[in-house]
Design a protein around this motif. Structure first.
Motif, short mmCIF file in Angstrom:
data_model
loop_
_atom_site.label_atom_id
_atom_site.label_comp_id
_atom_site.label_asym_id
_atom_site.label_seq_id
_atom_site.Cartn_x
_atom_site.Cartn_y
_atom_site.Cartn_z
N PHE A 155 0.62 -1.14 -0.11
CA PHE A 155 0.10 0.09 -0.11
C PHE A 155 0.99 1.26 0.03
O PHE A 155 0.70 2.36 -0.72
N TYR A 156 1.64 1.11 0.75
CA TYR A 156 2.75 2.48 1.04
C TYR A 156 3.40 2.68 -0.17
O TYR A 156 3.74 3.83 -0.66
N ARG A 157 3.89 1.60 -1.04
CA ARG A 157 4.86 1.67 -2.02
C ARG A 157 3.86 2.19 -3.15
O ARG A 157 4.57 3.23 -4.10
N PHE B 33 6.22 5.78 -1.29
CA PHE B 33 7.18 5.13 -0.07
C PHE B 33 8.00 4.33 -0.58
O PHE B 33 7.72 3.49 -1.46
N GLU B 34 9.62 4.21 -0.15
CA GLU B 34 10.39 3.17 -0.36
C GLU B 34 10.76 2.73 0.97
O GLU B 34 10.76 3.22 2.06
N ARG C 295 10.14 5.29 3.89
CA ARG C 295 9.96 6.94 3.80
C ARG C 295 9.65 7.27 2.40
O ARG C 295 9.61 6.64 1.30
N LYS C 296 8.84 8.55 2.25
CA LYS C 296 8.58 9.20 1.04
C LYS C 296 9.06 10.58 1.36
O LYS C 296 8.71 11.49 2.13
N TRP C 297 10.10 11.07 0.34
CA TRP C 297 10.49 12.49 0.24
C TRP C 297 9.52 13.53 -0.16
O TRP C 297 8.82 13.00 -1.18
#
Length: 139
Positions: A109-111, A115-116, A135-137
């Motif tokens: 979901f986050y990917r 997000f990495e 995290r996601k920049w």
């Protein structure tokens, strides 16, 4: 010097003070760790069916909790909540969002939303499972 077993809460404040003093010496710019607590929820007939909580400090957004009631999953609520939190992070000039999630919860979901994976704790909580640090920049 004696080392004794004590209640968790009785040592917590002292440990935090020691860490803050150490930070003040080593990284004075990081001493201010004031948290801004953020939360959003989706309601259905007065019941929270989905929610997200996070904390902002040091210009970063930590996503601490995100959940959608099982019967409401797949309807876009998680995406909508994550988007609201990202908008809030941008309002507060956060440079990144980060989260910890378990292998059976939501790494994919986050990917999907940028997000990495930046770290893993394989074998946690048991063999065959994993905790992901993601995290996601934003800038």
């Amino acid at each position: 010097m004696n080392i004794e077993s004590v209640d968790y809460e009785s040592t917590k404040d002292a440990i935090v003070r020691h860490l803050q003093a150490d930070t003040k010496v080593k990284r004075p710019a990081f001493v201010n760790r004031e948290k801004k607590l953020i939360g959003f929820a989706a309601y259905e007939k007065g019941e929270i069916v989905a929610g997200i909580n996070g904390e902002i400090f040091w210009n970063n957004m930590h996503l601490s909790l995100l959940s959608v009631k099982h019967s409401y999953q797949g309807q876009g609520l998680g995406k909508a909540l994550l988007k609201k939190m990202e908008e809030e992070a941008m309002v507060h000039s956060c440079r990144m969002m980060y989260v910890e999630t378990m292998s059976w919860h939501a790494p994919d979901f986050y990917r999907r939303y940028g997000f990495e994976i930046v770290g893993t704790l394989d074998g946690y909580p048991i063999e065959g499972e994993c905790q992901y640090y993601m995290r996601k920049w934003l800038v």
